[in-house]
Scaffold this motif. Structure first.
Motif, PDB file in Angstrom:
ATOM      1  N   PHE A 137       0.877  -1.170   0.000  1.00  0.00           N
ATOM      2  CA  PHE A 137       0.000   0.000   0.000  1.00  0.00           C
ATOM      3  C   PHE A 137       0.911   1.216   0.000  1.00  0.00           C
ATOM      4  O   PHE A 137       1.820   1.299   0.832  1.00  0.00           O
ATOM      5  CB  PHE A 137      -0.870   0.046   1.257  1.00  0.00           C
ATOM      6  CG  PHE A 137      -2.215  -0.617   1.138  1.00  0.00           C
ATOM      7  CD1 PHE A 137      -2.751  -0.997  -0.080  1.00  0.00           C
ATOM      8  CD2 PHE A 137      -2.964  -0.852   2.282  1.00  0.00           C
ATOM      9  CE1 PHE A 137      -3.993  -1.599  -0.166  1.00  0.00           C
ATOM     10  CE2 PHE A 137      -4.207  -1.453   2.210  1.00  0.00           C
ATOM     11  CZ  PHE A 137      -4.725  -1.831   0.982  1.00  0.00           C
ATOM     12  N   ALA A 138       0.657   2.178  -0.908  1.00  0.00           N
ATOM     13  CA  ALA A 138       1.581   3.297  -1.077  1.00  0.00           C
ATOM     14  C   ALA A 138       2.962   2.682  -1.326  1.00  0.00           C
ATOM     15  O   ALA A 138       3.079   1.771  -2.131  1.00  0.00           O
ATOM     16  CB  ALA A 138       1.538   4.235   0.118  1.00  0.00           C
ATOM     17  N   ALA A 145       5.981  -2.158   9.221  1.00  0.00           N
ATOM     18  CA  ALA A 145       5.211  -2.305  10.454  1.00  0.00           C
ATOM     19  C   ALA A 145       3.772  -1.865  10.224  1.00  0.00           C
ATOM     20  O   ALA A 145       3.506  -0.878   9.526  1.00  0.00           O
ATOM     21  CB  ALA A 145       5.843  -1.480  11.565  1.00  0.00           C
ATOM     22  N   LEU A 146       2.837  -2.582  10.818  1.00  0.00           N
ATOM     23  CA  LEU A 146       1.427  -2.261  10.631  1.00  0.00           C
ATOM     24  C   LEU A 146       1.042  -0.929  11.261  1.00  0.00           C
ATOM     25  O   LEU A 146       0.027  -0.343  10.885  1.00  0.00           O
ATOM     26  CB  LEU A 146       0.559  -3.384  11.209  1.00  0.00           C
ATOM     27  CG  LEU A 146       0.749  -4.771  10.578  1.00  0.00           C
ATOM     28  CD1 LEU A 146      -0.202  -5.779  11.212  1.00  0.00           C
ATOM     29  CD2 LEU A 146       0.564  -4.733   9.061  1.00  0.00           C
ATOM     30  N   LEU A 182       1.442   2.627   7.102  1.00  0.00           N
ATOM     31  CA  LEU A 182       0.206   1.854   7.201  1.00  0.00           C
ATOM     32  C   LEU A 182      -0.671   2.367   8.336  1.00  0.00           C
ATOM     33  O   LEU A 182      -1.899   2.411   8.209  1.00  0.00           O
ATOM     34  CB  LEU A 182       0.527   0.372   7.414  1.00  0.00           C
ATOM     35  CG  LEU A 182       1.235  -0.321   6.246  1.00  0.00           C
ATOM     36  CD1 LEU A 182       1.655  -1.732   6.655  1.00  0.00           C
ATOM     37  CD2 LEU A 182       0.338  -0.353   5.020  1.00  0.00           C
ATOM     38  N   GLY A 183      -0.048   2.768   9.431  1.00  0.00           N
ATOM     39  CA  GLY A 183      -0.819   3.345  10.533  1.00  0.00           C
ATOM     40  C   GLY A 183      -1.495   4.640  10.129  1.00  0.00           C
ATOM     41  O   GLY A 183      -2.639   4.910  10.525  1.00  0.00           O
ATOM     42  N   THR A 184      -0.809   5.452   9.339  1.00  0.00           N
ATOM     43  CA  THR A 184      -1.383   6.706   8.835  1.00  0.00           C
ATOM     44  C   THR A 184      -2.575   6.406   7.937  1.00  0.00           C
ATOM     45  O   THR A 184      -3.656   7.004   8.092  1.00  0.00           O
ATOM     46  CB  THR A 184      -0.323   7.484   8.033  1.00  0.00           C
ATOM     47  OG1 THR A 184       0.910   7.515   8.752  1.00  0.00           O
ATOM     48  CG2 THR A 184      -0.788   8.905   7.752  1.00  0.00           C
ATOM     49  N   GLU A 215       4.073  -9.188   5.924  1.00  0.00           N
ATOM     50  CA  GLU A 215       4.573  -9.614   4.613  1.00  0.00           C
ATOM     51  C   GLU A 215       3.559  -9.349   3.500  1.00  0.00           C
ATOM     52  O   GLU A 215       3.908  -9.442   2.322  1.00  0.00           O
ATOM     53  CB  GLU A 215       4.956 -11.093   4.652  1.00  0.00           C
ATOM     54  CG  GLU A 215       6.171 -11.374   5.527  1.00  0.00           C
ATOM     55  CD  GLU A 215       7.352 -10.471   5.168  1.00  0.00           C
ATOM     56  OE1 GLU A 215       7.748 -10.457   3.984  1.00  0.00           O
ATOM     57  OE2 GLU A 215       7.872  -9.783   6.069  1.00  0.00           O
ATOM     58  N   MET A 216       2.330  -9.038   3.857  1.00  0.00           N
ATOM     59  CA  MET A 216       1.299  -8.656   2.898  1.00  0.00           C
ATOM     60  C   MET A 216       0.646  -7.377   3.433  1.00  0.00           C
ATOM     61  O   MET A 216      -0.397  -7.404   4.075  1.00  0.00           O
ATOM     62  CB  MET A 216       0.264  -9.777   2.751  1.00  0.00           C
ATOM     63  CG  MET A 216      -0.913  -9.459   1.836  1.00  0.00           C
ATOM     64  SD  MET A 216      -0.488  -8.855   0.191  1.00  0.00           S
ATOM     65  CE  MET A 216       0.498 -10.209  -0.446  1.00  0.00           C
ATOM     66  N   PRO A 217       1.310  -6.225   3.207  1.00  0.00           N
ATOM     67  CA  PRO A 217       0.836  -4.981   3.818  1.00  0.00           C
ATOM     68  C   PRO A 217      -0.641  -4.687   3.565  1.00  0.00           C
ATOM     69  O   PRO A 217      -1.347  -4.186   4.462  1.00  0.00           O
ATOM     70  CB  PRO A 217       1.744  -3.927   3.184  1.00  0.00           C
ATOM     71  CG  PRO A 217       3.006  -4.667   2.872  1.00  0.00           C
ATOM     72  CD  PRO A 217       2.562  -6.035   2.452  1.00  0.00           C
TER      73      PRO A 217
END
Length: 243
Positions: A137-138, A145-146, A182-184, A215-217
């Motif tokens: 993602f992006a 990190a998630l 990813l948190g954003t 491993e799979m964002p």
């Protein structure tokens, strides 16, 4: 999580764009998260069509791009500053000063400032996303990190190879970028995730039906309360639960 599959790209684009249009009609100064690349183009064209046909005022709409190449000239035709201006701002008639793209400097200070700007705008109402062939993602590559935030990152070889079509050669593709984390991304009130083509099918299936893993964002979308996957039949071809 909602999953919709379309045979026709125009129908796909109109459905995906309807979530953005709905947000703008509800709030004329809505904040839209903007993705780049070829995947969201049907959405942007359908959004522009809706603006023209329905006379929707987009002059107050605010936008935040997901990412930008590090250390590229902002005026380079393939910088995301240029791409967002060309393929989104000009196409839709958005107000340029209300659309932000992360700094090409890609420093920690610039990353913090971008996070602060999103927060000051009240957060993102609808985040448009594509899925990379490796599930990014992006520019959050596998292993991100998630709970990651906006930061400078190195691009995976698959991403560099995929983006080479926009440059004279693979050697010309920047190898680092600044990206929302990813948190954003997960703080957006709605995620509209578009995937097109057979090359995305494996990542789509893993993101929707596999475990949530670094491993799979894109699998993090399973944890979002309002995520919509908008797929063409090829991208959806490996889903087991076709119903």
């Amino acid at each position: 999580m909602t999953v919709r599959v379309f045979d026709d790209l125009s129908d796909l684009g109109r459905f995906a764009a309807s979530h953005v249009v709905e947000a703008i009609l509800a709030r004329p100064d809505a904040v839209i998260g903007l993705a780049t690349g070829s995947t969201p183009l049907p959405l942007y064209h359908a959004w522009a069509e809706a603006v023209a046909l329905r006379g929707i005022d987009v002059s107050r709409v605010r936008g935040f791009a997901l990412d930008e190449y590090a250390d590229i000239d902002a005026g380079h035709p393939e910088s995301y500053h240029s791409v967002v201006d060309r393929e989104v701002v000009q196409l839709l008639g958005l107000t340029p000063s209300l659309v932000a793209v992360p700094s090409v400097l890609a420093t920690a200070a610039e990353a913090s400032a971008y996070e602060a700007a999103i927060a000051a705008a009240g957060g993102v109402d609808v985040q448009i996303l594509g899925i990379g062939r490796n599930g990014h993602f992006a520019f959050n590559e596998p292993g991100s990190a998630l709970d990651s935030r906006t930061r400078r990152v190195s691009l995976a070889p698959e991403t560099i190879a995929d983006n080479a079509r926009f440059f004279p050669s693979e050697a010309d593709v920047p190898t680092e970028a600044i990206t929302q984390g990813l948190g954003t991304i997960m703080e957006a009130r709605k995620l509209v995730i578009v995937a097109i083509g057979e090359s995305k099918a494996q990542a789509v299936a893993a993101a929707i039906e596999g475990p949530v893993t670094t491993e799979m964002p894109a699998s993090i979308a399973q944890l979002h309360p309002n995520a919509v996957f908008v797929l063409d039949t090829a991208a959806a071809s490996l889903l087991k639960r076709q119903d």
